[in-house]
Design an enzyme around this catalytic site. Sequence first.
Site, mmCIF file in Angstrom:
data_model
loop_
_atom_site.group_PDB
_atom_site.id
_atom_site.type_symbol
_atom_site.label_atom_id
_atom_site.label_comp_id
_atom_site.label_asym_id
_atom_site.label_seq_id
_atom_site.Cartn_x
_atom_site.Cartn_y
_atom_site.Cartn_z
ATOM 1 N N SER A 1 -2.185 -3.966 1.460
ATOM 2 C CA SER A 1 -2.451 -4.490 2.946
ATOM 3 C C SER A 1 -3.916 -3.890 3.064
ATOM 4 C CB SER A 1 -1.517 -4.212 3.931
ATOM 5 O OG SER A 1 -2.105 -4.516 5.037
ATOM 6 N N TYR B 1 4.632 1.635 8.121
ATOM 7 C CA TYR B 1 4.037 0.605 7.037
ATOM 8 C C TYR B 1 2.803 1.102 6.539
ATOM 9 C CZ TYR B 1 2.273 -4.161 6.183
ATOM 10 O OH TYR B 1 1.750 -5.299 5.564
#
Length: 258
Positions: free
Chosen positions: A140, A153
């Site tokens: 990401s 995350y």
Amino acid sequence: MTRTAIITGSTSGIGLGIAEAFAAEGFNIMLNGFGDADEIEATRAELDAKSAGTVAYNGADMTKPDQIEQLVLQTEEQFGAVDILVNNAGIQHVAPIEEFPISKWDAIIAINMSSAFHTIRAALPGMKKRGFGRIINIASAHGLVASPYKSAYVTAKHGIVGLTKTIALEAAQDGVTVNAVCPGYVLTPLVEGQVADTAKARGITEDEVKNDVMLKAQPTKEFVTVEQLGAVCVFLSTEAAASVTGVSMPVDGGWVAQ
Ligand code: NAD
């Protein structure tokens, strides 16, 4: 020769988009992920009809190392090889750290990070033996930069970037490349879910989250698409990409260029 790809978390969103792109190239595909059994079977049959290869499904839970190992073994048994491994399964939870549930931290670290350790550990020996492999970790932009309220995350995605570099070095002389793709915001079910949570955490409206938080970070002011990500993964799987290894490639509309 028909190449075989495992794509974890491919019943939805980005993983499904990557499966569509690989099906168009005629790969054998092992789908994975959760969802309604009839819907998954319909997706599998549709992709199978589109691909010159065969599309199968294994429902391994990415929090369970023994099921992950079985996913790799079953794919090798059915297709004779795992040539391409796409570690894509992931979940999200948005909350300040003081309120972050311990169970969510543990689940995000397991699914978004440790599952890639387990899949690579199981699939790499066969790739090395055959002298060909392509490992693609869907990280990401949050593998390269942080945002508040996403402690688990951001930690997991930074971990995936580190794992990518490490295994790229370990496999460099075996015909195996290891890369991370770092998407910006893509409008998938995972992001739709975050809109409400982020609105609550920041005390703003859902439209403000989309326009002022998510797309604020993306200079293009456009969401990234699953088709764009599928095309990048197809390229990384080719012979032409043999010298591309250890890279964490942003596909983020310019987000991390700032
Ligand atoms: P999604 O929710 O649409 O899909 C997630 C997939 O993972 C589903 O198939 C789901 O069934 C599967 N999954 C969840 N838990 C699992 C488990 N325990 N075992 C097996 N499968 C499991 O999400 P998405 O947006 O397509 O995200 C896919 C990946 O892309 C994730 O790793 C995510 O972090 C990453 N990513 C997404 C965005 C975005 O904006 N959507 C941006 C950057 C990175």
